[in-house]
Design a protein around this motif. Structure first.
Motif, PDB file in Angstrom:
ATOM      1  N   GLY A  29      37.441  50.880  50.731  1.00 12.38           N
ATOM      2  CA  GLY A  29      36.406  50.350  49.837  1.00 12.38           C
ATOM      3  C   GLY A  29      36.913  49.310  48.851  1.00 12.38           C
ATOM      4  O   GLY A  29      36.128  48.722  48.119  1.00 12.38           O
ATOM      5  N   GLU A  30      38.244  49.073  48.849  1.00 13.91           N
ATOM      6  CA  GLU A  30      38.783  48.061  47.940  1.00 13.91           C
ATOM      7  C   GLU A  30      38.716  46.668  48.548  1.00 13.91           C
ATOM      8  O   GLU A  30      38.715  46.507  49.769  1.00 13.91           O
ATOM      9  CB  GLU A  30      40.259  48.355  47.627  1.00 13.91           C
ATOM     10  N   VAL A  31      38.691  45.675  47.650  1.00 17.04           N
ATOM     11  CA  VAL A  31      38.748  44.284  48.078  1.00 17.04           C
ATOM     12  C   VAL A  31      40.054  43.674  47.576  1.00 17.04           C
ATOM     13  O   VAL A  31      40.357  43.745  46.384  1.00 17.04           O
ATOM     14  CB  VAL A  31      37.563  43.477  47.517  1.00 17.04           C
ATOM     15  N   LEU A  32      40.800  43.106  48.523  1.00 11.82           N
ATOM     16  CA  LEU A  32      42.038  42.400  48.185  1.00 11.82           C
ATOM     17  C   LEU A  32      41.796  40.909  48.341  1.00 11.82           C
ATOM     18  O   LEU A  32      41.293  40.472  49.386  1.00 11.82           O
ATOM     19  CB  LEU A  32      43.149  42.842  49.139  1.00 11.82           C
ATOM     20  N   ALA A  33      42.108  40.120  47.334  1.00  9.28           N
ATOM     21  CA  ALA A  33      42.064  38.665  47.482  1.00  9.28           C
ATOM     22  C   ALA A  33      43.492  38.145  47.549  1.00  9.28           C
ATOM     23  O   ALA A  33      44.351  38.571  46.770  1.00  9.28           O
ATOM     24  CB  ALA A  33      41.334  38.026  46.312  1.00  9.28           C
ATOM     25  N   ILE A  34      43.728  37.267  48.535  1.00 11.04           N
ATOM     26  CA  ILE A  34      45.050  36.648  48.668  1.00 11.04           C
ATOM     27  C   ILE A  34      44.915  35.178  48.297  1.00 11.04           C
ATOM     28  O   ILE A  34      44.073  34.469  48.860  1.00 11.04           O
ATOM     29  CB  ILE A  34      45.601  36.797  50.100  1.00 11.04           C
ATOM     30  N   ILE A  35      45.710  34.745  47.331  1.00  8.57           N
ATOM     31  CA  ILE A  35      45.697  33.347  46.924  1.00  8.57           C
ATOM     32  C   ILE A  35      47.099  32.776  47.138  1.00  8.57           C
ATOM     33  O   ILE A  35      48.063  33.525  47.305  1.00  8.57           O
ATOM     34  CB  ILE A  35      45.255  33.186  45.445  1.00  8.57           C
ATOM     35  N   GLY A  36      47.186  31.462  47.144  1.00 12.97           N
ATOM     36  CA  GLY A  36      48.498  30.830  47.316  1.00 12.97           C
ATOM     37  C   GLY A  36      48.341  29.443  47.899  1.00 12.97           C
ATOM     38  O   GLY A  36      47.307  29.126  48.495  1.00 12.97           O
ATOM     39  N   SER A  37      49.385  28.629  47.742  1.00 13.60           N
ATOM     40  CA  SER A  37      49.319  27.247  48.202  1.00 13.60           C
ATOM     41  C   SER A  37      49.198  27.179  49.712  1.00 13.60           C
ATOM     42  O   SER A  37      49.534  28.137  50.419  1.00 13.60           O
ATOM     43  CB  SER A  37      50.590  26.493  47.807  1.00 13.60           C
ATOM     44  N   SER A  38      48.764  26.023  50.170  1.00 12.19           N
ATOM     45  CA  SER A  38      48.704  25.748  51.594  1.00 12.19           C
ATOM     46  C   SER A  38      50.120  25.873  52.184  1.00 12.19           C
ATOM     47  O   SER A  38      51.080  25.409  51.576  1.00 12.19           O
ATOM     48  CB  SER A  38      48.154  24.336  51.745  1.00 12.19           C
ATOM     49  N   GLY A  39      50.232  26.549  53.328  1.00 15.48           N
ATOM     50  CA  GLY A  39      51.540  26.698  53.972  1.00 15.48           C
ATOM     51  C   GLY A  39      52.317  27.923  53.520  1.00 15.48           C
ATOM     52  O   GLY A  39      53.420  28.171  54.003  1.00 15.48           O
ATOM     53  N   SER A  40      51.741  28.734  52.627  1.00 13.40           N
ATOM     54  CA  SER A  40      52.497  29.885  52.117  1.00 13.40           C
ATOM     55  C   SER A  40      52.475  31.089  53.075  1.00 13.40           C
ATOM     56  O   SER A  40      53.190  32.063  52.851  1.00 13.40           O
ATOM     57  CB  SER A  40      51.981  30.293  50.733  1.00 13.40           C
ATOM     58  N   GLY A  41      51.648  31.015  54.147  1.00 12.76           N
ATOM     59  CA  GLY A  41      51.659  32.075  55.161  1.00 12.76           C
ATOM     60  C   GLY A  41      50.422  32.965  55.158  1.00 12.76           C
ATOM     61  O   GLY A  41      50.377  33.971  55.873  1.00 12.76           O
ATOM     62  N   MET A 144      19.559  44.521  62.163  1.00  7.70           N
ATOM     63  CA  MET A 144      19.774  45.018  60.795  1.00  7.70           C
ATOM     64  C   MET A 144      20.823  44.182  60.064  1.00  7.70           C
ATOM     65  O   MET A 144      20.682  43.869  58.886  1.00  7.70           O
ATOM     66  CB  MET A 144      20.224  46.478  60.820  1.00  7.70           C
ATOM     67  N   LEU A 145      21.881  43.828  60.795  1.00  4.58           N
ATOM     68  CA  LEU A 145      22.932  43.009  60.181  1.00  4.58           C
ATOM     69  C   LEU A 145      22.407  41.622  59.821  1.00  4.58           C
ATOM     70  O   LEU A 145      22.756  41.065  58.775  1.00  4.58           O
ATOM     71  CB  LEU A 145      24.141  42.898  61.114  1.00  4.58           C
ATOM     72  N   LEU A 146      21.553  41.065  60.690  1.00  2.43           N
ATOM     73  CA  LEU A 146      20.979  39.752  60.364  1.00  2.43           C
ATOM     74  C   LEU A 146      20.119  39.852  59.103  1.00  2.43           C
ATOM     75  O   LEU A 146      20.106  38.935  58.276  1.00  2.43           O
ATOM     76  CB  LEU A 146      20.152  39.206  61.537  1.00  2.43           C
ATOM     77  N   LYS A 147      19.421  40.964  58.950  1.00  2.00           N
ATOM     78  CA  LYS A 147      18.644  41.153  57.707  1.00  2.00           C
ATOM     79  C   LYS A 147      19.585  41.234  56.516  1.00  2.00           C
ATOM     80  O   LYS A 147      19.326  40.664  55.468  1.00  2.00           O
ATOM     81  CB  LYS A 147      17.784  42.420  57.795  1.00  2.00           C
ATOM     82  N   LYS A 148      20.691  41.935  56.700  1.00  2.61           N
ATOM     83  CA  LYS A 148      21.660  42.099  55.607  1.00  2.61           C
ATOM     84  C   LYS A 148      22.200  40.756  55.112  1.00  2.61           C
ATOM     85  O   LYS A 148      22.436  40.584  53.918  1.00  2.61           O
ATOM     86  CB  LYS A 148      22.812  42.960  56.132  1.00  2.61           C
ATOM     87  N   GLY A 206      27.855  41.201  48.296  1.00  5.36           N
ATOM     88  CA  GLY A 206      26.949  42.275  48.737  1.00  5.36           C
ATOM     89  C   GLY A 206      27.690  43.319  49.569  1.00  5.36           C
ATOM     90  O   GLY A 206      27.440  44.518  49.453  1.00  5.36           O
ATOM     91  N   LEU A 207      28.638  42.859  50.395  1.00  3.16           N
ATOM     92  CA  LEU A 207      29.395  43.799  51.233  1.00  3.16           C
ATOM     93  C   LEU A 207      30.266  44.692  50.360  1.00  3.16           C
ATOM     94  O   LEU A 207      30.469  45.860  50.661  1.00  3.16           O
ATOM     95  CB  LEU A 207      30.291  43.044  52.216  1.00  3.16           C
ATOM     96  N   LYS A 208      30.775  44.130  49.280  1.00  4.36           N
ATOM     97  CA  LYS A 208      31.609  44.936  48.376  1.00  4.36           C
ATOM     98  C   LYS A 208      30.789  46.108  47.841  1.00  4.36           C
ATOM     99  O   LYS A 208      31.279  47.239  47.804  1.00  4.36           O
ATOM    100  CB  LYS A 208      32.127  44.086  47.217  1.00  4.36           C
ATOM    101  N   SER A 209      29.529  45.839  47.504  1.00  2.00           N
ATOM    102  CA  SER A 209      28.746  46.937  46.942  1.00  2.00           C
ATOM    103  C   SER A 209      28.375  47.952  48.026  1.00  2.00           C
ATOM    104  O   SER A 209      28.052  49.095  47.723  1.00  2.00           O
ATOM    105  CB  SER A 209      27.513  46.417  46.206  1.00  2.00           C
ATOM    106  N   SER A 210      28.452  47.546  49.315  1.00  2.00           N
ATOM    107  CA  SER A 210      28.197  48.546  50.362  1.00  2.00           C
ATOM    108  C   SER A 210      29.506  49.189  50.839  1.00  2.00           C
ATOM    109  O   SER A 210      29.568  49.779  51.911  1.00  2.00           O
ATOM    110  CB  SER A 210      27.390  47.953  51.521  1.00  2.00           C
ATOM    111  N   ASP A 211      30.582  49.005  50.045  1.00  2.00           N
ATOM    112  CA  ASP A 211      31.799  49.795  50.244  1.00  2.00           C
ATOM    113  C   ASP A 211      32.685  49.372  51.401  1.00  2.00           C
ATOM    114  O   ASP A 211      33.473  50.166  51.909  1.00  2.00           O
ATOM    115  CB  ASP A 211      31.416  51.274  50.422  1.00  2.00           C
TER     116      ASP A 211
END
Ligand SMILES: Nc1ncnc2c1ncn2[C@@H]1O[C@H](COP(=O)(O)OP(=O)(O)O)[C@@H](O)[C@H]1O
Ligand SMILES: [Mg+2]
Length: 269
Positions: A29-41, A144-148, A206-211
């Motif tokens: 249920g967690e969200v991880l964001a990955i940031i970094g310069s172009s080319g960092s992998g 249902m997914l298209l509605k979502k 919205g997906l984050k709030s649906s876990d």
């Protein structure tokens, strides 16, 4: 044990070491964001998690199942990899919808293949024994997914008749149709005109709030700050810094992170 554990992943292309030693974990249920310069992998890391690339070393464990172990040859067979791939979904930068199929077919294609295989092998798919029943369920779930993602009315359109933002929302619905444990996004808005990024970011919110458990590679620092439970800053194939958005974005420790964020504050995205 965490829901996702990534341990000591190393990946080289020829002599170029791209991922040097990547370890992190994520809870359900967690969200991880990955940031970094172009080319960092960043893309290479997502491709390793989705088994589009095979790391040379390390382990990937989801929900206690070891999906990949660089020391275990049996985890490297084609069929093992195909099965493991289903644990992760990937939404690409450039949508990659099937242009020759309608929106609804883009969503139903892969689940239909999965159902055929399961009925052939085990005699049932989600408790259904015939393809006729399975097709009906798959279509209902796709609708249902298209509605979502707010695109039910585009059900019978072809991708070329949708805007970039709409195509990306279909791509997200398509990834969800396979019910991945972890949904990964590789810079999902970077190919879009600025006025279309909001609708895609809102779908991800919205997906984050649906876990859903998600990993989002993004240049949208403000979005990462809002939506992520955890931020990883990658630099030159290493995790340079990780922590909460408040730690990594508001109060970075590392000079590299500070430089990277200063560039963003100066030039915007
Ligand atoms: N298939 C490949 N063959 C050789 N080098 C690659 C390949 N894929 C990526 N690389 C190299 O790996 C490095 C990291 O790339 P990438 O993962 O795309 O970074 P990012 O997504 O952070 O911009 C780059 O130097 C790139 O040239
Ligand atoms: Mg990339």
């Amino acid at each position: 044990m965490s829901f996702l554990q990534v341990e000591n992943i190393k990946k080289s292309f020829g002599k170029t070491e791209v991922l040097k030693n990547i370890s992190f974990s994520l809870e359900k249920g967690e969200v991880l964001a990955i940031i970094g310069s172009s080319g960092s992998g960043k893309t290479t890391l997502l491709r390793c998690l989705n088994f589009l690339e095979t790391p040379q070393e390390g382990r990937i464990i989801v929900n206690g199942n070891v999906l990949f172990d660089g020391n275990d040859e049996s985890k490297r067979s084609e069929s093992a990899i195909r099965k493991n791939r289903l644990h992760f979904g990937l939404v690409f930068q450039n949508f990659n919808l099937f242009p020759q199929y309608k929106v609804i077919e883009n969503l139903t294609l892969a689940p239909t293949l999965k159902a055929k295989e399961q009925i052939r092998k085990n005699g049932s798919y989600k408790g259904l024994s015939s393809m006729k029943q399975a097709n009906q369920l798959i279509t209902e779930e796709a609708e249902m997914l298209l509605k979502k993602v707010g695109l039910y009315e585009k059900r019978d359109f072809y991708p070329c008749n949708l805007s970039g933002g709409q195509q990306q929302r279909v791509a997200i619905a398509r990834a969800l149709a396979l019910e991945p444990d972890i949904l990964c996004f590789d810079e999902p808005t970077s190919a879009l005109d600025p006025e279309l990024t909001g609708e895609v970011l809102n779908v991800i919110r919205g997906l984050k709030s649906s876990d859903s458990t998600m990993i989002v590679v993004t240049h949208e620092i403000g979005f990462a700050h809002d939506v992520a439970d955890k931020i990883i800053f990658m630099d030159d194939g290493y995790i340079e810094e990780e922590g909460t958005p408040q730690q990594v974005i508001d109060n970075p420790n590392s000079e590299r992170t500070k430089e990277f964020l200063a560039r963003f504050n100066q030039f915007g995205d």
